[in-house]
Design a protein around this motif. Sequence first.
Motif, short mmCIF file in Angstrom:
data_model
loop_
_atom_site.label_atom_id
_atom_site.label_comp_id
_atom_site.label_asym_id
_atom_site.label_seq_id
_atom_site.Cartn_x
_atom_site.Cartn_y
_atom_site.Cartn_z
N ASN A 10 -4.64 2.78 16.13
CA ASN A 10 -3.84 3.51 17.27
C ASN A 10 -2.79 4.36 16.65
O ASN A 10 -2.04 4.12 15.83
CB ASN A 10 -3.18 2.24 18.28
N GLY A 11 -2.62 5.36 17.27
CA GLY A 11 -1.69 6.52 16.65
C GLY A 11 -0.29 5.92 16.63
O GLY A 11 0.56 6.43 15.44
N SER A 12 0.25 5.33 17.62
CA SER A 12 1.65 4.66 17.68
C SER A 12 1.79 3.88 16.52
O SER A 12 2.77 3.84 15.61
CB SER A 12 1.98 4.17 18.94
N VAL A 13 0.73 2.91 16.13
CA VAL A 13 0.85 1.95 15.05
C VAL A 13 0.71 2.71 13.62
O VAL A 13 1.56 2.32 13.02
CB VAL A 13 -0.12 0.82 15.41
N ILE A 14 -0.08 3.63 13.68
CA ILE A 14 -0.23 4.34 12.14
C ILE A 14 1.31 5.00 12.10
O ILE A 14 1.64 5.11 11.05
CB ILE A 14 -1.32 5.46 12.36
N GLY A 15 2.02 5.66 13.29
CA GLY A 15 2.97 6.35 13.09
C GLY A 15 4.21 5.32 12.45
O GLY A 15 4.95 5.67 11.64
N GLY A 16 4.11 4.05 13.11
CA GLY A 16 5.08 3.03 12.57
C GLY A 16 5.03 2.77 11.35
O GLY A 16 6.09 2.36 10.37
N ILE A 17 3.47 2.63 10.82
CA ILE A 17 3.40 2.36 9.43
C ILE A 17 3.92 3.47 8.70
O ILE A 17 4.44 3.23 7.46
CB ILE A 17 1.96 1.84 9.25
N VAL A 18 3.62 4.66 9.03
CA VAL A 18 4.03 5.71 8.01
C VAL A 18 5.79 5.81 8.11
O VAL A 18 6.01 6.08 6.80
CB VAL A 18 3.74 7.15 8.67
N MET A 19 6.60 5.40 9.00
CA MET A 19 7.81 5.44 9.08
C MET A 19 8.42 4.63 8.18
O MET A 19 9.36 4.50 7.39
CB MET A 19 8.33 5.23 10.35
N ILE A 20 7.62 3.07 8.34
CA ILE A 20 8.21 2.14 7.17
C ILE A 20 8.07 2.52 5.81
O ILE A 20 8.87 2.22 5.01
CB ILE A 20 7.38 0.59 7.45
N ILE A 21 7.09 3.23 5.63
CA ILE A 21 6.85 3.56 4.12
C ILE A 21 7.82 4.92 3.65
O ILE A 21 8.34 4.68 2.81
CB ILE A 21 5.21 4.17 3.74
N PHE A 22 7.87 5.67 4.70
CA PHE A 22 8.67 6.89 4.49
C PHE A 22 10.00 6.51 4.19
O PHE A 22 10.78 6.94 3.33
CB PHE A 22 8.51 7.84 5.67
N TYR A 23 10.62 5.67 5.22
CA TYR A 23 12.12 5.20 5.25
C TYR A 23 12.31 4.66 3.92
O TYR A 23 13.49 4.99 3.31
CB TYR A 23 12.38 4.38 6.15
#
Length: 386
Positions: A10-23
């Motif tokens: 799901n796009g929202s879940v992928i976005g959340g994972i990306v934010m965890i890594i990016f932060y």
Amino acid sequence: MKNFLTLLKNGSVIGGIVMIIFYQIAFIAIFMSGYSAIPRNMDQLSIAIVNENAKAGEQIAKQLQEQLPFKMVTNLPLDQAKEDLNNRDIHMVLHIPADFGEKLSKQGEHPQLDFMINQSNPAMVTSTMDQISTQITNSLNQQFAVQGAEGIMLKLNMPADQAKALAADIPTKVTPNVVYSNPVPAGMHNQMAPFFLTMVSYVGAMIFSMMIVGGMNTVKGKMGLWPAFWSAQGVNAVVSLLGPLIGLTIYFLVQGGYGAETFVKMWLLHSLELFAAIEFMSIFSILLKDKAIFANLTLMLIQTISSGAVLTYGMMDGFFKFFSHISIMFYTVQTEFSILFGGGKIGEHLTGLIIMAVVSTVLVALSFKFMSPEADKQKSAISAAS
């Protein structure tokens, strides 16, 4: 398992994972590079030596310039040195009085060295200068005691080795006179108040900027481009004026000790900061849309270092020092230090904050126009259809 994989894609879940890594990457990379300046750049702190004693003072000043690992300023009159200290351009003033040498040569006299420290600074600066004043006094005391006593004992025909050994036991001669300006109320929460109060407004502005831009984009087709823009500016102004009242009221009620005038100054300062921050981050919300969080979060992390709340300007590495000139948090923190505790350059820092607000608003207008070329056409079509 199938449901798990479906949700994972799901796009929202992928976005959340990306934010965890990016932060993690942004936070650790920026903070490690920024705060590595402590203690690496400690030698960028500056001490002014104001010598009013021709003989002993010159020798002391020369010796300190050779020994201390700081920027030593020796060409300032006392009044100018005090002004630079108040403006946080200098971090300590060492004043050698005119009668220092005379008192030094008299038995029973205890000449003073004046150490002037501005406490309206990051805690690291004031604690470092406190330690340096003690080290300078102890070092000079040891030197003068040994030299003075050894000379007296040699005159009594005492062997040189014995005279030197006895001299080491003589009490201290020089006494420090540490003068603190712009005292900060006790408690780390007070020392860090300029940073925390600025940060909470900036974080709120980051979230609100995304929402107000979304609101502008929603209504621009009905209202038209510029009516939507100016309506949003009106909302920004009202929110900026009222928003800081809650946090400031909590701080002032808990801390106490400040008058109504200080509260009003802080309120107006943080209203200006909140407006400037909303405008600044709206630029990226318009241009980058849902990706704006990556830019705004990165810029916020950079400003936590370039704000000067923990690292004073002189200690920053070149990148953060440059960024402080376009940092909303820098201008706010420095102004807040002066309002709460005392200090100079309020006008200069407020001017910088106003310029940031004006320039950001202009860029928001241009970005909104550039990214919304069809808004007026949409309004015309809706009007014709109705």
